[in-house]
Structures are given as structure tokens and as C-alpha cells.
Design an enzyme around this catalytic site. Structure first.
Site, PDB file in Angstrom:
ATOM      1  N   GLY A 122      14.837   2.100  -4.020  1.00  0.00           N
ATOM      2  CA  GLY A 122      14.051   1.539  -5.113  1.00  0.00           C
ATOM      3  C   GLY A 122      12.600   1.408  -4.706  1.00  0.00           C
ATOM      4  CG  ASP A 123      10.436  -2.002  -6.088  1.00  0.00           C
ATOM      5  OD1 ASP A 123      11.630  -2.267  -5.874  1.00  0.00           O
ATOM      6  OD2 ASP A 123       9.660  -2.811  -6.624  1.00  0.00           O
ATOM      7  CD  GLU A 124      14.599  -4.033  -2.067  1.00  0.00           C
ATOM      8  OE1 GLU A 124      14.729  -5.150  -2.572  1.00  0.00           O
ATOM      9  OE2 GLU A 124      15.525  -3.431  -1.477  1.00  0.00           O
TER      10      GLU A 124
END
Length: 193
Positions: A122-124
Site C-alpha cells: 500500500g502506502d507503507e
């Protein structure tokens, strides 16, 4: 007999009764390239080309073992992009992918040789900073990362501003295992958010 050369697979046969020799040569360059690519993506994120969770586990395991021997500290930084969903909603997943690739590039710019920036999904993102004499050494890198994330991004010829939340855990103070260091960095990041 058969043999694999650097780029060719060679099969030869000789029949004394028939009095002939047959040789079959096949170019295996593409097969070898496919194997190399599969091996690479077993340890890297296909979108950003950063190390994935599997490679992070290996690198953090080695860093912890080294830290135990040398008494050096390790910082584990967990980073999450703020309002990433808004970017996906506005620009679609292609725009979100552009942003993730640029964040990955900027993270690599911020870290030292020997550090690891990775995408967890994801955006991690997760960054490993080994070989620290003091915890404050990590603060310079954290500040560079935050500054880079605040700089505008260009998506589909439009300027987009985002920010990032991050949390840091330190070996050995905040944990001495992969699980404890990641968990504590993640908890710190959510407190920051």
C-alpha cells in the site's frame, strides 16, 4: 550428452550403427532472463523496485546480529503517507502508483549507503538504519525524509502536496527482534498520525 553453456543448451547424440551424429542447439537466453527476473521479484516490490518484506526480514536479522556483537544501535522507521486515498480518488490508481514510485526514489535519496528503504505494501514504507553510534544520528535522516515528503509531487501535470507520518523504534531499547522493532515503530507512527 547435453550441456548448458552461457546462452545455449546443447544436446548431441552419436549413433555408430547408423553412422551419424545429431546436434541440437537451443538459445536459452530468455529462460535465464526469466529466472533472474523471478528471483529479483521474490525480494523486491515490482512497482517501486524497493526491497519487499522478505528482504527486509533478512536485512534486519543481519543488522540485529551485528548490533548485538558491536553494541551499535539500529533505527527502524515505519512511514505511512497521509491522505494517499485522496490521491487515488483524484488521479486513479495510476496516479497513486506515480506517487509511490516518486516517494521510493526520494527515500533512497535520503538514506545512507548500507541503509534499507523498503515498501511494505500500500502506502507503507519501512526504513532500516543500522550501525548507529547514537540514536540522534537517525534524527537527521528522519528530518530529510519528512522534508522530502513535504515537497510537491507532480502527478498528471498537476502539483500535489502530501505529508507523511512516521514512527521510529531503536534496537536494543525498543526491542531486540524483528517483530518487536517493527511493531513498536508501527505503534509510534500511529501515535504520530
Amino acid at each position: 550428452f547435453s550441456t548448458v553453456l552461457e546462452k545455449w543448451f546443447l544436446v548431441s547424440a552419436y549413433s555408430p550403427q547408423a553412422g551419424f551424429c545429431a546436434i541440437v542447439v537451443s538459445d536459452i537466453t530468455q529462460q535465464k532472463d526469466n529466472i533472474k527476473q523471478a528471483q529479483y521479484y521474490a525480494y523486491h516490490d515490482p512497482l517501486t523496485e524497493l526491497p519487499n518484506r522478505r528482504l527486509v526480514d533478512d536485512r534486519l536479522t543481519l543488522a540485529i546480529a551485528h548490533g548485538k556483537r558491536t553494541k551499535e544501535k539500529i533505527a527502524v522507521i515505519f512511514l505511512d503517507l497521509d491522505k494517499f486515498k485522496d490521491v487515488n480518488d483524484t488521479f486513479g490508481h495510476e496516479g497513486g502508483d506515480v506517487l509511490l514510485k516518486e516517494v521510493a526514489r526520494r527515500l533512497q535519496f535520503c538514506i545512507r549507503d548500507g541503509d534499507t528503504a523498503s515498501r511494505m505494501g500500500g502506502d507503507e514504507f519501512l526504513i532500516i538504519l543500522p550501525n548507529l553510534k547514537e540514536c540522534k544520528e537517525a534524527s537527521q535522516i528522519v528530518n530529510r525524509i519528512l522534508k522530502q515528503c513535504k515537497q510537491p509531487f507532480l502527478i498528471n501535470n498537476q502539483t500535489v502536496e502530501i505529508s507523511a507520518s512516521l514512527g521510529v523504534s531503536f534496537f536494543p531499547h525498543d526491542g531486540d527482534t524483528i517483530t518487536s522493532l517493527m511493531r513498536n515503530a508501527d505503534i509510534a507512527m500511529y501515535k504520530c498520525k
